[in-house]
Design an enzyme around this catalytic site. Structure first.
Site, PDB file in Angstrom:
ATOM      1  NE  ARG A   1      -3.823   4.657   5.793  1.00  0.00           N
ATOM      2  CZ  ARG A   1      -3.115   4.068   6.750  1.00  0.00           C
ATOM      3  NH1 ARG A   1      -2.094   4.695   7.285  1.00  0.00           N
ATOM      4  NH2 ARG A   1      -3.451   2.867   7.182  1.00  0.00           N
TER       5      ARG A   1
ATOM      6  CE  LYS B   1       3.377 -14.436   8.521  1.00  0.00           C
ATOM      7  NZ  LYS B   1       2.582 -14.619   9.733  1.00  0.00           N
TER       8      LYS B   1
ATOM      9  CG  ASP C   1       0.316 -10.432  55.495  1.00  0.00           C
ATOM     10  OD1 ASP C   1       1.551 -10.355  55.522  1.00  0.00           O
ATOM     11  OD2 ASP C   1      -0.425  -9.498  55.098  1.00  0.00           O
TER      12      ASP C   1
ATOM     13  NE  ARG D   1      -2.113  -0.386   3.767  1.00  0.00           N
ATOM     14  CZ  ARG D   1      -1.618   0.638   4.426  1.00  0.00           C
ATOM     15  NH1 ARG D   1      -1.804   1.878   4.018  1.00  0.00           N
ATOM     16  NH2 ARG D   1      -0.920   0.448   5.538  1.00  0.00           N
TER      17      ARG D   1
ATOM     18  CB  VAL E   1       3.097  -8.528   0.675  1.00  0.00           C
ATOM     19  CG1 VAL E   1       3.822  -8.774  -0.636  1.00  0.00           C
ATOM     20  CG2 VAL E   1       1.931  -7.576   0.457  1.00  0.00           C
TER      21      VAL E   1
HETATM   22  C1  GDG Z   1      -1.856  -3.970   8.408  1.00  0.00           C
HETATM   23  C2  GDG Z   1      -0.458  -3.864   9.035  1.00  0.00           C
HETATM   24  C3  GDG Z   1      -0.346  -6.358   9.090  1.00  0.00           C
HETATM   25  C4  GDG Z   1      -1.825  -5.562  -1.933  1.00  0.00           C
HETATM   26  N1  GDG Z   1      -1.921  -5.183  -3.196  1.00  0.00           N
HETATM   27  C5  GDG Z   1      -3.006  -5.768  -3.707  1.00  0.00           C
HETATM   28  C6  GDG Z   1      -3.599  -6.537  -2.727  1.00  0.00           C
HETATM   29  N2  GDG Z   1      -2.848  -6.386  -1.638  1.00  0.00           N
HETATM   30  C7  GDG Z   1      -3.116  -7.068  -0.336  1.00  0.00           C
HETATM   31  C8  GDG Z   1      -2.001  -8.041  -0.043  1.00  0.00           C
HETATM   32  C9  GDG Z   1      -2.123  -8.165   1.465  1.00  0.00           C
HETATM   33  C10 GDG Z   1      -2.657  -6.806   1.893  1.00  0.00           C
HETATM   34  O1  GDG Z   1      -3.103  -6.130   0.719  1.00  0.00           O
HETATM   35  C11 GDG Z   1      -1.569  -5.938   2.539  1.00  0.00           C
HETATM   36  O2  GDG Z   1      -1.354  -6.424   3.830  1.00  0.00           O
HETATM   37  P1  GDG Z   1      -0.050  -6.091   4.682  1.00  0.00           P
HETATM   38  O3  GDG Z   1      -0.035  -6.952   5.859  1.00  0.00           O
HETATM   39  O4  GDG Z   1       1.144  -6.318   3.825  1.00  0.00           O
HETATM   40  O5  GDG Z   1      -0.123  -4.535   5.052  1.00  0.00           O
HETATM   41  P2  GDG Z   1      -1.237  -3.476   5.687  1.00  0.00           P
HETATM   42  O6  GDG Z   1      -2.315  -3.194   4.718  1.00  0.00           O
HETATM   43  O7  GDG Z   1      -0.424  -2.287   6.078  1.00  0.00           O
HETATM   44  O8  GDG Z   1      -1.873  -4.195   6.987  1.00  0.00           O
HETATM   45  C12 GDG Z   1       0.368  -5.068   8.642  1.00  0.00           C
HETATM   46  C13 GDG Z   1      -1.791  -6.376   8.605  1.00  0.00           C
HETATM   47  O9  GDG Z   1      -2.476  -5.180   8.986  1.00  0.00           O
HETATM   48  C14 GDG Z   1      -2.546  -7.569   9.185  1.00  0.00           C
HETATM   49  O10 GDG Z   1      -2.533  -7.586  10.562  1.00  0.00           O
HETATM   50  O11 GDG Z   1       0.318  -7.453   8.507  1.00  0.00           O
HETATM   51  O12 GDG Z   1       1.631  -5.005   9.260  1.00  0.00           O
HETATM   52  O13 GDG Z   1       0.189  -2.661   8.610  1.00  0.00           O
HETATM   53  O14 GDG Z   1      -3.042  -9.154   1.818  1.00  0.00           O
HETATM   54  O15 GDG Z   1      -2.237  -9.206  -0.747  1.00  0.00           O
HETATM   55  N3  GDG Z   1      -4.690  -7.291  -2.933  1.00  0.00           N
HETATM   56  C15 GDG Z   1      -5.239  -7.267  -4.153  1.00  0.00           C
HETATM   57  N4  GDG Z   1      -4.724  -6.507  -5.149  1.00  0.00           N
HETATM   58  C16 GDG Z   1      -3.624  -5.752  -4.986  1.00  0.00           C
HETATM   59  O16 GDG Z   1      -3.179  -5.071  -5.901  1.00  0.00           O
HETATM   60  N5  GDG Z   1      -6.314  -8.031  -4.399  1.00  0.00           N
END
Ligand code: GDG
Length: 726
Positions: A311, A379, A498, A273, A377
């Site tokens: 954002r 994972k 106590d 993001r 991502v």
């Molecule tokens: C917060 C925390 C924590 C991305 N591009 C596309 C797309 N994505 C999906 C990915 C992934 C998700 O968005 C991003 O998840 P992240 O975990 O990497 O990051 P945050 O959005 O910042 O999430 C983070 C998370 O909460 C969970 O607790 O891991 O640290 O900041 O799933 O696949 N999905 C699609 N198209 C895209 O172009 N469909």
């Protein structure tokens, strides 16, 4: 039937205005939504949250409510200004930078804070409408930190779980926020608080200690009368979903198309993001240096960079976007060729199958956030690698790095290291790639999103059961009668008493709490009965106990169990303890005495105590928190325990406590009546070793392992008098 309510800022659905004038509903397929699907879609469970757009007309709201109700969702409608101030403002411009250590970006704005409180209250009000006795509530993330406490106010017995998806910062960062205490107290309304990593949990516990004066044992805190558990529970992904997507015909088609267009180059993948916490400019700079330093890769490697819009109304994000685009332009301008682009840059989102094809096609995934709660991502990349070929370069600052130690771990601020990692990844032998990938896949398969959801609910249930076990009932008239009756019948009684807080009240000067006339009478009458073995079990030093109480026929356990004295015998050291630590710790305590007028040190044979009852209110509490964390740091990996008592901090050897001492005393006789009373948490060890039929009584209102509680030391005296006179 009781239900589970999930609460998050956003509902797992996107609602938009369709071209035909009707609303369009698109269910979200994010990891959290899929994982929690197993919960909220069941029976009468429900997910509460903002539906993602401002809806003003009453009839539109009604329509959305009834449409969502059919899929177990319930909307909380937010106005445009609430979204601007609560969500974009306080959540994303205050909490987000602070929790990710970008403190230079924090916006301190009281209007944002007011809106944050208002919206948290709005969520609480909505919840009020649906909560029933016995329900479990699981609240998610930093937008709703105040909600657990707000729910607790109206539903004191409900089960409330909270999970923080972003990092919890160190106290040094968190303390910058003017509203830090309210935020913490908000979270502490929960029963179970989950974090992605142990470090996040540790930081949270340290802030709770420093700002709210609440200590913890293995993550368990006593908040008022309630036990609260914090724990690290790293979130997994829906592994099967990503593995399956990687095998779909559409994904394979896309892969062939992309590969044909790209030609014979190795691909490095970057997906995030738009966010300054993700380290995107640093990644681009590292890639530029990599190409400059390794000419043999020019024309052979491309970076596929996907930045998902996020954002970008916020100026900081708009600036970041410009910076990224400038850097992409610079690198492509500097190294590009007609038949080869160094960077393929996309500022948009893609459907899952396209994402899956990107994961499949990439030789390397470059996941280098400056700070990330977890990061999914990386994972997902691993789950999509069905042939196990590929290398993950991962930032140490991502929560996921704690689990994925077979990735190439880097510090995103060290560009040289990043450049070397890229080279290592692009030249890594296939065998090694597969071996590393396999280990990571196995672990992600096991700790997937479903296991995470199950574990969270299990931990929440467990802490509620523990609270129930610790719920100490008030000493009722009937029980009191029974205790007295059994006393009358018994022939050989053991009675552990106590001293401070149990037989006498607290005084500013601990030297003032010597027995008064009333207590003297009770003790002499109680010990006059030859069937009674009365043991004073105290944290006080042995000389002090001798001086005040040796005229009675009582046994002593002093210094929390270090010293024992049987009736009419000499003091004996219960265990040989090492005392060499005292000098070093005393120096630290002296430093705090110098800075804290009214505090003083008590030196016992095997422990040191810092007293702050006489210190100005506020200052004592403040210093005690600083001192506790200082001492805990000093005592790490040593056999030393730091105990926080009533206006005291005690440092002692951990191999001895009142429980160990009382247990050894119990072996001395064959008693037919067991009685123990105490007021603070050092007495909990005594209660725990008493036989099942023992009468255990806690003085005070906090939860306890004792069976019953009374409110004050006077009630203990009354009970002892009634025992004597039965
Ligand atoms: C917060 C925390 C924590 C991305 N591009 C596309 C797309 N994505 C999906 C990915 C992934 C998700 O968005 C991003 O998840 P992240 O975990 O990497 O990051 P945050 O959005 O910042 O999430 C983070 C998370 O909460 C969970 O607790 O891991 O640290 O900041 O799933 O696949 N999905 C699609 N198209 C895209 O172009 N469909």
């Amino acid at each position: 039937m009781s239900k589970t309510i999930i609460v998050s800022n956003r509902l797992p659905i996107k609602i938009a205005h369709g071209e035909d004038g009707n609303f369009k509903y698109n269910t979200s397929e994010g990891g959290l939504a899929t994982g929690l699907g197993s919960i909220y879609k069941e029976g009468n469970n429900i997910w509460l949250g903002w539906p993602g757009l401002a809806v003003n007309k009453a009839e539109d709201r009604e329509e959305i409510c009834s449409e969502l109700a059919s899929s177990n969702m319930r909307p909380v409608f937010l106005t445009k200004s609430e979204i601007e101030e609560y969500y974009e403002g306080f959540s994303n411009e205050t909490l987000w930078p602070n929790f990710h250590y970008f403190n230079q970006h924090i916006v301190y704005n009281d209007d944002f804070w007011d809106a944050y409180k208002r919206v948290n209250k709005k969520f609480a009000k909505e919840l009020n409408e649906i909560i029933e006795d016995g329900d479990s509530i699981w609240i998610h993330d930093y937008q709703l930190l105040l909600l657990p406490e707000l729910v607790r106010e109206n539903h004191p017995n409900s089960s409330i779980g909270f999970f923080l998806h972003i990092p919890f910062p160190s106290f040094e960062s968190f303390r910058l926020l003017p509203w830090r205490r309210e935020l913490l107290m908000g979270m502490l309304g929960s029963d179970f608080i989950g974090f992605h990593t142990y470090d996040d949990m540790r930081h949270f516990l340290s802030s709770v200690n420093r700002l709210a004066g609440i200590g913890n044992t293995n993550g368990q805190m006593n908040v008022g009368n309630r036990l609260v558990q914090a724990d690290a529970l790293p979130m997994g992904i829906d592994y099967e979903r990503y593995a399956k997507a990687a095998a779909l015909p559409d994904t394979l088609d896309r892969e062939v198309r992309y590969r044909t267009s790209l030609g014979d180059v190795k691909l490095v993948l970057s997906i995030d993001r738009l966010d300054y916490s993700k380290g995107i400019p640093e990644r681009l700079k590292a890639f530029e240096i990599f190409l400059a330093e390794n000419e043999e890769f020019i024309g052979n490697v491309s970076l596929l960079m996907v930045v998902v819009p996020s954002r970008d109304q916020v100026p900081m994000y708009a600036n970041l976007k410009s910076e990224i685009e400038l850097l992409v332009g610079r690198v492509n301008g500097r190294f590009g060729r007609i038949n080869w682009a160094p960077i393929h840059y996309f500022y948009r989102s893609f459907p899952l199958n396209a994402l899956s094809a990107f994961y499949r096609i990439s030789h390397v995934a470059l996941v280098t956030p400056m700070r990330d709660g977890m990061n999914l991502v990386c994972k997902e990349y691993i789950a999509s690698k069905l042939d196990k070929k590929g290398v993950l370069i991962l930032s140490e600052m991502a929560g996921s790095s704690k689990e994925l130690s077979d990735a190439i771990l880097i510090n995103p601020n060290d560009l040289d290291q990043l450049v070397n990692a890229l080279k290592e990844a692009l030249t890594m032998p296939l065998d090694e790639q597969k071996a590393r990938m396999e280990i990571m896949q196995e672990s992600l398969k096991r700790y997937n999103i479903h296991a995470w959801v199950k574990l969270f609910m299990k931990r929440l249930k467990h802490i509620k059961e523990e609270q129930e076990n610790l719920r100490t009932k008030p000493l009722s008239f009937d029980v009191r009668k029974q205790i007295i009756k059994e006393y009358g019948k018994a022939k050989d009684r053991i009675i552990f008493l106590d001293y401070d807080g149990t037989l006498v009240g607290f005084y500013t000067d601990p030297g003032d709490s010597k027995p008064d006339k009333e207590l003297e009478k009770i003790l002499s009458e109680l010990t006059a009965d030859p069937s009674n073995h009365v043991i004073i079990i105290s944290g006080r030093g042995r000389h002090n106990l001798d001086q005040w109480l040796s005229k009675y026929k009582v046994g002593f356990i002093a210094e929390h169990g270090v010293w024992h004295k049987e009736i009419g015998k000499d003091w004996e050291c219960f265990v040989e303890l090492d005392n060499s630590w005292q000098e070093e710790f005393k120096k630290v305590l002296e430093m705090y005495v110098d800075r804290t007028p009214g505090s003083f040190i008590e030196k016992k044979d095997y422990s040191l105590v810092w007293h702050y009852r006489k210190v100005e209110t506020g200052l004592g509490e403040l210093r005690s928190r600083e001192l506790t964390s200082h001492l805990k740091y000093l005592s790490a990996e040593r056999d030393i325990q730091i105990q926080e008592g009533d206006m005291v901090i005690e440092i002692k050897n951990s191999s001895v406590n009142k429980g160990i001492a009382a247990a050894s005393w119990l072996k001395k006789g064959n008693y037919d009546y067991h009685f123990a009373c105490g007021d603070d948490w050092t007495d909990e060890d005594t209660f725990k070793v008493m036989p099942l039929h023992a009468h255990t009584i806690k003085v005070g209102m906090t939860s306890s392992a004792a069976k019953f509680r009374v409110e004050s030391f006077q009630e203990i005296r009354e009970l002892l008098r009634d025992l004597i006179n039965q």
